[in-house]
Design a protein around this motif. Structure first.
Motif, PDB file in Angstrom:
ATOM      1  N   ALA A   1      32.714  35.573  37.455  1.00  0.00           N
ATOM      2  CA  ALA A   1      33.440  36.046  38.300  1.00  0.00           C
ATOM      3  C   ALA A   1      34.364  35.139  39.086  1.00  0.00           C
ATOM      4  CB  ALA A   1      33.098  36.691  39.505  1.00  0.00           C
ATOM      5  N   LEU A   2      33.893  33.515  39.371  1.00  0.00           N
ATOM      6  CA  LEU A   2      34.163  32.211  39.862  1.00  0.00           C
ATOM      7  C   LEU A   2      34.885  31.781  38.910  1.00  0.00           C
ATOM      8  CD1 LEU A   2      31.482  32.040  42.340  1.00  0.00           C
ATOM      9  CD2 LEU A   2      33.687  32.786  42.911  1.00  0.00           C
ATOM     10  N   LYS A   3      34.822  31.572  37.943  1.00  0.00           N
ATOM     11  CA  LYS A   3      34.966  30.910  36.928  1.00  0.00           C
ATOM     12  C   LYS A   3      36.172  31.172  36.341  1.00  0.00           C
ATOM     13  CE  LYS A   3      32.645  28.873  33.696  1.00  0.00           C
ATOM     14  NZ  LYS A   3      31.307  27.557  32.553  1.00  0.00           N
ATOM     15  N   SER A   4      36.070  32.883  35.966  1.00  0.00           N
ATOM     16  CA  SER A   4      37.466  33.336  35.488  1.00  0.00           C
ATOM     17  C   SER A   4      38.743  33.929  36.224  1.00  0.00           C
ATOM     18  CB  SER A   4      36.782  35.368  35.572  1.00  0.00           C
ATOM     19  OG  SER A   4      35.939  35.339  35.167  1.00  0.00           O
ATOM     20  N   THR A   5      39.486  34.016  35.424  1.00  0.00           N
ATOM     21  CA  THR A   5      40.872  34.053  36.150  1.00  0.00           C
ATOM     22  C   THR A   5      41.115  35.299  35.764  1.00  0.00           C
ATOM     23  OG1 THR A   5      41.819  31.946  35.251  1.00  0.00           O
ATOM     24  CG2 THR A   5      43.425  33.129  35.599  1.00  0.00           C
ATOM     25  N   PHE A   6      41.936  35.603  36.831  1.00  0.00           N
ATOM     26  CA  PHE A   6      42.434  37.019  38.128  1.00  0.00           C
ATOM     27  C   PHE A   6      43.785  37.355  37.865  1.00  0.00           C
ATOM     28  CE2 PHE A   6      37.680  37.505  38.666  1.00  0.00           C
ATOM     29  CZ  PHE A   6      37.580  38.801  37.586  1.00  0.00           C
ATOM     30  N   GLN A   7      45.124  38.567  37.935  1.00  0.00           N
ATOM     31  CA  GLN A   7      45.940  38.195  38.369  1.00  0.00           C
ATOM     32  C   GLN A   7      46.158  37.819  39.646  1.00  0.00           C
ATOM     33  OE1 GLN A   7      47.601  42.806  37.316  1.00  0.00           O
ATOM     34  NE2 GLN A   7      47.498  42.184  35.686  1.00  0.00           N
ATOM     35  N   ASP A   8      45.319  38.577  40.517  1.00  0.00           N
ATOM     36  CA  ASP A   8      45.788  37.194  41.354  1.00  0.00           C
ATOM     37  C   ASP A   8      44.325  36.971  42.283  1.00  0.00           C
ATOM     38  OD1 ASP A   8      44.780  39.881  42.510  1.00  0.00           O
ATOM     39  OD2 ASP A   8      45.964  40.176  43.885  1.00  0.00           O
ATOM     40  N   SER A   9      44.279  36.069  43.259  1.00  0.00           N
ATOM     41  CA  SER A   9      43.143  35.101  44.080  1.00  0.00           C
ATOM     42  C   SER A   9      42.109  37.186  44.393  1.00  0.00           C
ATOM     43  CB  SER A   9      43.759  33.944  44.711  1.00  0.00           C
ATOM     44  OG  SER A   9      44.218  34.058  45.728  1.00  0.00           O
TER      45      SER A   9
ATOM     46  N   THR B   1      42.098  39.674  43.502  1.00  0.00           N
ATOM     47  CA  THR B   1      41.149  40.541  43.163  1.00  0.00           C
ATOM     48  C   THR B   1      39.869  39.324  42.927  1.00  0.00           C
ATOM     49  OG1 THR B   1      42.729  41.639  41.757  1.00  0.00           O
ATOM     50  CG2 THR B   1      40.729  41.382  40.683  1.00  0.00           C
ATOM     51  N   LYS B   2      39.703  38.553  42.640  1.00  0.00           N
ATOM     52  CA  LYS B   2      39.087  37.472  42.279  1.00  0.00           C
ATOM     53  C   LYS B   2      37.558  37.391  44.562  1.00  0.00           C
ATOM     54  CE  LYS B   2      38.572  33.167  40.529  1.00  0.00           C
ATOM     55  NZ  LYS B   2      38.615  31.700  39.936  1.00  0.00           N
ATOM     56  N   LEU B   3      38.505  37.582  45.237  1.00  0.00           N
ATOM     57  CA  LEU B   3      37.552  37.335  46.090  1.00  0.00           C
ATOM     58  C   LEU B   3      36.941  39.216  46.666  1.00  0.00           C
ATOM     59  CD1 LEU B   3      37.411  36.461  48.824  1.00  0.00           C
ATOM     60  CD2 LEU B   3      38.791  37.548  49.777  1.00  0.00           C
ATOM     61  N   ILE B   4      37.464  39.969  46.127  1.00  0.00           N
ATOM     62  CA  ILE B   4      37.167  40.911  46.030  1.00  0.00           C
ATOM     63  C   ILE B   4      35.977  40.954  45.082  1.00  0.00           C
ATOM     64  CG2 ILE B   4      37.237  44.015  45.465  1.00  0.00           C
ATOM     65  CD1 ILE B   4      39.736  42.604  46.606  1.00  0.00           C
ATOM     66  N   TRP B   5      36.235  40.095  43.383  1.00  0.00           N
ATOM     67  CA  TRP B   5      34.525  40.580  43.238  1.00  0.00           C
ATOM     68  C   TRP B   5      33.458  39.517  43.752  1.00  0.00           C
ATOM     69  CZ3 TRP B   5      33.417  44.595  40.424  1.00  0.00           C
ATOM     70  CH2 TRP B   5      34.501  45.674  39.841  1.00  0.00           C
ATOM     71  N   VAL B   6      33.940  38.301  44.028  1.00  0.00           N
ATOM     72  CA  VAL B   6      32.471  38.065  44.078  1.00  0.00           C
ATOM     73  C   VAL B   6      32.135  38.446  46.000  1.00  0.00           C
ATOM     74  CG1 VAL B   6      32.104  35.806  45.964  1.00  0.00           C
ATOM     75  CG2 VAL B   6      34.056  36.101  43.369  1.00  0.00           C
ATOM     76  N   LEU B   7      33.197  39.132  46.162  1.00  0.00           N
ATOM     77  CA  LEU B   7      32.481  40.210  47.824  1.00  0.00           C
ATOM     78  C   LEU B   7      31.391  40.948  46.919  1.00  0.00           C
ATOM     79  CD1 LEU B   7      34.984  39.983  50.188  1.00  0.00           C
ATOM     80  CD2 LEU B   7      32.724  38.443  49.660  1.00  0.00           C
ATOM     81  N   VAL B   8      31.478  42.027  46.732  1.00  0.00           N
ATOM     82  CA  VAL B   8      31.366  42.618  45.573  1.00  0.00           C
ATOM     83  C   VAL B   8      29.743  42.075  44.882  1.00  0.00           C
ATOM     84  CG1 VAL B   8      31.494  45.062  43.813  1.00  0.00           C
ATOM     85  CG2 VAL B   8      32.877  44.873  45.623  1.00  0.00           C
ATOM     86  N   ILE B   9      29.861  41.382  44.766  1.00  0.00           N
ATOM     87  CA  ILE B   9      28.471  41.256  43.691  1.00  0.00           C
ATOM     88  C   ILE B   9      27.652  40.410  44.952  1.00  0.00           C
ATOM     89  CG2 ILE B   9      27.639  39.007  42.308  1.00  0.00           C
ATOM     90  CD1 ILE B   9      30.576  39.605  40.783  1.00  0.00           C
ATOM     91  N   LEU B  10      28.398  39.874  46.061  1.00  0.00           N
ATOM     92  CA  LEU B  10      27.199  39.183  47.117  1.00  0.00           C
ATOM     93  C   LEU B  10      26.904  40.344  47.947  1.00  0.00           C
ATOM     94  CD1 LEU B  10      29.300  36.055  47.758  1.00  0.00           C
ATOM     95  CD2 LEU B  10      27.067  36.650  46.554  1.00  0.00           C
TER      96      LEU B  10
ATOM     97  N   GLN C   1      40.058  40.615  33.862  1.00  0.00           N
ATOM     98  CA  GLN C   1      40.639  39.366  33.427  1.00  0.00           C
ATOM     99  C   GLN C   1      42.028  39.484  32.220  1.00  0.00           C
ATOM    100  OE1 GLN C   1      37.137  37.617  32.135  1.00  0.00           O
ATOM    101  NE2 GLN C   1      35.387  37.668  33.370  1.00  0.00           N
ATOM    102  N   ILE C   2      42.224  38.191  33.340  1.00  0.00           N
ATOM    103  CA  ILE C   2      43.597  37.612  32.785  1.00  0.00           C
ATOM    104  C   ILE C   2      42.961  36.341  31.509  1.00  0.00           C
ATOM    105  CG2 ILE C   2      45.700  36.529  32.242  1.00  0.00           C
ATOM    106  CD1 ILE C   2      45.836  37.487  34.752  1.00  0.00           C
ATOM    107  N   VAL C   3      42.540  36.568  30.037  1.00  0.00           N
ATOM    108  CA  VAL C   3      42.387  35.962  28.781  1.00  0.00           C
ATOM    109  C   VAL C   3      43.392  35.058  28.557  1.00  0.00           C
ATOM    110  CG1 VAL C   3      42.050  35.717  26.137  1.00  0.00           C
ATOM    111  CG2 VAL C   3      41.027  37.985  27.869  1.00  0.00           C
TER     112      VAL C   3
END
Length: 73
Positions: free
Chosen positions: A34-42, A44-53, A71-73
C-alpha cells in the motif's frame, strides 16, 4: 504428549511458529504494498494504510481483495 488430535509438542510448536509468522508477515507485506503503490489521491492511500493497521487480519485481507484493484498502474 499429544495436542489437538495427535500433534506432538514439536509439531504443535512448529505449527504455532508458522501461523505466527503468517499472521505477522501478511499484514506487513500488504502495508508495504500500500505504501509503495500509487492511487488516484493520497487520501485513498492513507485510508488503506489505516485500514491495514487498525484491522489486524481483515484489513490486509480487504486490501488484497479490494485495494489492489484501486491502484494506478
Amino acid at each position: 504428549m499429544d495436542f489437538l488430535g495427535g500433534f506432538n509438542t514439536i509439531e504443535f510448536t512448529l505449527l504455532l511458529t508458522l501461523l505466527g509468522g503468517v499472521v505477522f508477515i501478511f499484514p506487513l507485506l500488504m502495508l508495504i504494498s500500500a505504501l509503495k503503490s500509487t492511487f488516484q489521491d493520497s487520501t485513498t492511500k492513507l485510508i488503506w494504510v489505516l485500514v491495514i493497521l487498525l484491522m489486524p487480519f481483515f484489513g490486509p485481507l480487504l486490501y488484497l481483495i479490494i485495494g489492489r484493484k484501486q491502484q494506478i498502474v
